[in-house]
Write an enzyme that holds these catalytic residues in place. Structure first.
Site, PDB file in Angstrom:
ATOM      1  N   LYS A  76      -2.095  -1.523  -3.870  1.00  0.00           N
ATOM      2  CA  LYS A  76      -2.967  -0.351  -3.812  1.00  0.00           C
ATOM      3  C   LYS A  76      -2.133   0.922  -3.868  1.00  0.00           C
ATOM      4  O   LYS A  76      -1.150   1.017  -3.139  1.00  0.00           O
ATOM      5  CB  LYS A  76      -3.748  -0.396  -2.511  1.00  0.00           C
ATOM      6  CG  LYS A  76      -4.623   0.803  -2.266  1.00  0.00           C
ATOM      7  CD  LYS A  76      -5.203   0.761  -0.891  1.00  0.00           C
ATOM      8  CE  LYS A  76      -5.902   2.066  -0.633  1.00  0.00           C
ATOM      9  NZ  LYS A  76      -6.332   2.232   0.715  1.00  0.00           N
ATOM     10  N   LYS A 135       0.851  -1.184   0.000  1.00  0.00           N
ATOM     11  CA  LYS A 135       0.000   0.000   0.000  1.00  0.00           C
ATOM     12  C   LYS A 135       0.890   1.237   0.000  1.00  0.00           C
ATOM     13  O   LYS A 135       1.690   1.443   0.914  1.00  0.00           O
ATOM     14  CB  LYS A 135      -0.906   0.006   1.221  1.00  0.00           C
ATOM     15  CG  LYS A 135      -1.754   1.264   1.300  1.00  0.00           C
ATOM     16  CD  LYS A 135      -2.749   1.217   2.436  1.00  0.00           C
ATOM     17  CE  LYS A 135      -3.505   2.521   2.514  1.00  0.00           C
ATOM     18  NZ  LYS A 135      -4.512   2.502   3.571  1.00  0.00           N
TER      19      LYS A 135
HETATM   20  C1  PBG Z   1      -7.401   3.383   5.512  1.00  0.00           C
HETATM   21  C2  PBG Z   1      -7.659   3.253   4.049  1.00  0.00           C
HETATM   22  C3  PBG Z   1      -7.472   4.213   3.048  1.00  0.00           C
HETATM   23  C4  PBG Z   1      -7.958   3.637   1.876  1.00  0.00           C
HETATM   24  C5  PBG Z   1      -8.363   2.345   2.180  1.00  0.00           C
HETATM   25  N1  PBG Z   1      -8.161   2.122   3.521  1.00  0.00           N
HETATM   26  C6  PBG Z   1      -6.992   5.608   3.104  1.00  0.00           C
HETATM   27  C7  PBG Z   1      -5.643   5.927   3.533  1.00  0.00           C
HETATM   28  O1  PBG Z   1      -4.774   5.077   3.713  1.00  0.00           O
HETATM   29  O2  PBG Z   1      -5.433   7.125   3.778  1.00  0.00           O
HETATM   30  C8  PBG Z   1      -8.019   4.316   0.541  1.00  0.00           C
HETATM   31  C9  PBG Z   1      -9.121   3.863  -0.348  1.00  0.00           C
HETATM   32  C10 PBG Z   1      -9.445   4.781  -1.464  1.00  0.00           C
HETATM   33  O3  PBG Z   1      -8.786   5.816  -1.707  1.00  0.00           O
HETATM   34  O4  PBG Z   1     -10.400   4.451  -2.173  1.00  0.00           O
HETATM   35  N2  PBG Z   1      -6.083   3.243   5.886  1.00  0.00           N
HETATM   36 ZN    ZN Z   2      -5.688   4.034   7.913  1.00  0.00          ZN
END
Ligand code: PBG
Ligand code: ZN
Length: 340
Positions: A264, A211
């Site tokens: 992601k 991520k």
């Molecule tokens: C929480 C999370 C996020 C997303 C999924 N889980 C946001 C982040 O890490 O700030 C992003 C999903 C999206 O942008 O559609 N940690």
């Molecule tokens: Zn988070």
């Protein structure tokens, strides 16, 4: 058939015909392209994210994400029922708690919006529906970071029990899959051990393994009200310059007990999806995130692109890169409108 040009005579240059192989033969008609297609999309691959708020009988539009809503568990039930009829049998739940706190213990509340929604959904749809729950503290902490804070630093090991507690609450409510998105080191192992100790060894873990610290999450942070109040997430999420590091993250998650690994965002990281696909034998998911979704919506609204074609082109790119599971906000519309 020869054309005369001032400076080029037939005798000067013989342009060779293509020979026996003519790739265009397989592109001549729709059915021909269909039999030659290397990649296919199926509703089984789609996972639809949802934003769950506490209470009943309420639904709110999300300005930054046209077509996506926040809703209470009773309303969500109807949304998911309609999605199931379209063939979407996998959902991913995010919660917006009524109260935030420094350590986000609202995430462990068995009566919070997500556990409530999970038990309602599983009661109504049983094993016709696969319920995943996002596991992270950022929507539950008052500072908006994904872990516990000390001196503006996110503490890794102190965050693990809270994540394990949140995963337990979701699993006890009936979640089929818990999906940690926090990027703390060791969280998959911590969650696996906690679940197993409680007899929840059948609950799967879909880890947000690779991520990235991405600007593509902007619209989501409005949707989930989870923007950090100071700093950013670069001390825990991955650096967009790195790809080999994704393989290390994936390897660790597999060792710790992940059942599904995820990359992601998706669109700007197709190379990473491919590398991960080639390096593990587990299912690979990708998350076609909020910013990627909202950019398509904005471009369509501005009349810049053909939304149906662009959307499907993106989804095919994820599948072609090697993703088995597509977490996407587009799924419902693609199936409803018959864009596939
Ligand atoms: C929480 C999370 C996020 C997303 C999924 N889980 C946001 C982040 O890490 O700030 C992003 C999903 C999206 O942008 O559609 N940690
Ligand atoms: Zn988070």
């Amino acid at each position: 058939m020869s054309h005369d040009h001032d400076h080029l005579q037939d005798d000067d240059l013989e342009i060779p015909a293509p020979g026996l192989q003519r790739p265009r033969r397989l592109r001549r008609s729709g059915p021909m392209r269909d039999i030659a297609a290397e990649t296919r999309l199926h509703p089984d691959m789609f996972c639809q994210p949802h934003f769950v708020i506490p209470g009943t009988d309420e639904r709110q539009d999300i300005g930054a994400m046209p077509g996506i809503v926040r809703e209470t568990p009773d309303k969500l039930l109807h949304t998911v029922e309609a999605d199931l009829k379209l063939g979407i049998k996998h959902c991913l739940l995010f919660g917006l708690p009524s109260d935030k706190s420094p350590t986000g213990e609202g995430a462990m509340d068995p009566d919070g919006p997500v556990p409530t929604a999970i038990s309602m959904l599983k009661e109504n749809f049983g094993n016709d529906l696969l319920v995943s729950a996002d596991i992270c503290l950022c929507a539950y902490t008052d500072h908006g970071h994904c872990g516990v804070i000390e001196d503006e630093e996110v503490l890794n090991d102190d965050t693990l029990p809270l994540l394990a507690g949140m995963a337990s609450a979701c699993a006890l409510a009936g979640a089929d899959i818990v999906a940690p998105s926090d990027m703390m080191d060791g969280r998959v192992g911590a969650i696996r051990v906690a679940l197993d100790l409680q007899g929840l060894e059948d609950v799967a873990i879909m880890s947000y393994s690779a991520k990235y610290a991405s600007a593509y999450y902007g619209p989501f942070r409005e949707a989930a009200d989870s923007a950090p109040s100071f700093g950013d997430r670069r001390s825990y999420q991955m650096d967009p310059r790195n790809a080999l590091e994704a393989l290390r993250e994936v390897e660790l998650d597999v060792e710790e007990g992940a059942d599904i690994v995820m990359v992601k965002p998706a669109l700007a990281y197709l190379d990473v999806i491919r590398m991960v696909r080639d390096s593990v034998d587990l299912p690979v998911a990708c998350y076609n995130v909020s910013g990627e979704y909202s950019m398509v919506k904005a471009a369509a609204k501005a009349g810049l692109i053909d939304e149906a074609r662009l959307t499907v082109e993106n989804l095919y790119a994820f599948a072609r890169a090697g993703s088995d599971i597509l977490i996407t906000y587009h799924g419902r519309e693609v199936l409803k409108e018959g864009w596939l």
